[in-house]
Design a protein around this motif. Structure first.
Motif, PDB file in Angstrom:
ATOM      1  N   ILE A 121      13.033   6.430  -4.721  1.00 43.37           N
ATOM      2  CA  ILE A 121      13.627   5.990  -3.454  1.00 43.37           C
ATOM      3  C   ILE A 121      13.544   4.472  -3.306  1.00 43.37           C
ATOM      4  CG2 ILE A 121      13.337   6.098  -0.942  1.00 43.37           C
ATOM      5  CD1 ILE A 121      12.519   8.985  -1.256  1.00 43.37           C
ATOM      6  N   TRP A 133      15.183   9.740   2.493  1.00 41.34           N
ATOM      7  CA  TRP A 133      13.965   9.187   3.086  1.00 41.34           C
ATOM      8  C   TRP A 133      13.736   9.755   4.487  1.00 41.34           C
ATOM      9  CZ3 TRP A 133       9.568   7.482   1.958  1.00 41.34           C
ATOM     10  CH2 TRP A 133       8.822   6.687   2.824  1.00 41.34           C
ATOM     11  N   ARG A 182       5.465   4.729  -1.234  1.00 36.55           N
ATOM     12  CA  ARG A 182       6.623   3.847  -1.067  1.00 36.55           C
ATOM     13  C   ARG A 182       6.235   2.583  -0.303  1.00 36.55           C
ATOM     14  NH1 ARG A 182      10.488   2.727   2.796  1.00 36.55           N
ATOM     15  NH2 ARG A 182      12.543   2.111   1.976  1.00 36.55           N
TER      16      ARG A 182
END
Length: 302
Positions: A121, A133, A182
């Motif tokens: 991502i 997401w 992330r």
């Protein structure tokens, strides 16, 4: 003495006074912070210390009141625990092995595949990137209790009830771990490094495993601790999936300590609780050096 000299002297004196006052205030604030931190540390460690102390005391002494001095009954309590657990269906060592058999691969799956998802991502730009997401963030808001009935029926249809597979494989889907990874990549993984690896001819999986994963060690260690603790302490899902007493995990074994067979023997109960948390301490101290290294590295980064 000239007027300018007197003025300069007064200014210097006033400045020194302000510096001394500021220094005193900083020292006072530091003392207050240290006191608060020490108090919170003691309050956090006190329950564990009491648990350790009570595991060394006989049941009669525990019922008489609190003590901060250890006794010499720990081995006796452990022997009683082993003897009594033989009649439960799952010996203590078997319950610990069952928990390790579930927690270790579940932790690996949760951390590795969550890191891979976060990497995809963060690095790749595709059309449904924001949708994916948002979906992951939405899954974080759904508790396990909401979907457990459908999950259990699905496992029955697959013939996987009373099996360890439903407790290991679903760990791949760990949205909170994906979110953490992330966010960490956004600060610790420059895209230029990935581009440089591609220019050198490195494949995507090789780049992820040999370039990205070493840079993610502090985040991986942090999430590995959380994932292992969550899997090790998980009582809700194993209680629903597992029905054979020989497959009981350690939290399920500890729950048996609440039965009439153990309820009056508090020394045995505390010894069982201590043996339950010992692997968690081992995992934490084994991985904490990576967390400290990551914090130190971030402190000197420009």
């Amino acid at each position: 003495m000239s007027t300018q000299a007197v003025l300069d002297k007064n200014i210097k004196k006033s400045s020194d006074t302000k510096l001394e006052s500021l220094s005193r205030n900083i020292k006072k604030q530091r003392i207050v912070r240290n006191i608060i931190c020490i108090f919170l540390c003691i309050m956090s460690l006190l329950p564990f210390y009491i648990m350790i102390i009570n595991s060394t005391r006989p049941s009669a002494a525990i019922q008489q009141g609190l003590s901060l001095i250890p006794s010499n009954q720990f081995l006796s309590n452990v022997r009683k625990l082993i003897v009594k657990s033989a009649g439960v269906g799952t010996p203590l060592y078997k319950a610990m092995f069952n928990s390790l058999f579930i927690s270790v691969p579940a932790t690996f799956f949760a951390v590795y595949f969550s890191s891979m998802t976060a990497y995809g991502i963060y690095v790749y730009h595709f059309k449904l990137r924001k949708v994916a997401w948002s979906f992951i963030l939405g899954i974080m808001m759904i508790p396990m209790q909401v979907s457990i009935i459908g999950f259990y029926k699905f496992m029955i249809q697959l013939g996987m009830n009373d099996s360890y597979i439903p407790l290991i494989i679903p760990a791949i889907a760990a949205p909170s771990t994906v979110f953490f990874m992330r966010q960490y990549m956004k600060t610790a993984l420059p895209l230029e490094i990935v581009d440089a690896a591609r220019i050198d001819g490195s494949g995507e999986f090789n780049t992820f495993n040999t370039v990205v994963m070493p840079l993610m060690k502090p985040a991986i260690a942090t999430q590995a601790i959380f994932a292992f603790i969550a899997s090790w302490n998980n009582l809700y899902t194993p209680s629903i999936i597992l029905s054979s007493s020989t497959k009981y995990t350690l939290p399920m074994f500890v729950q048996v300590l609440r039965s009439e067979q153990f309820r009056s023997d508090y020394g045995v109960i505390y010894a069982g609780l201590l043996l339950t948390v010992l692997p968690l301490f081992v995992v934490y101290f084994a991985l904490s050096k990576y967390i400290i290294a990551g914090v130190a590295l971030g402190g000197v980064k420009e």
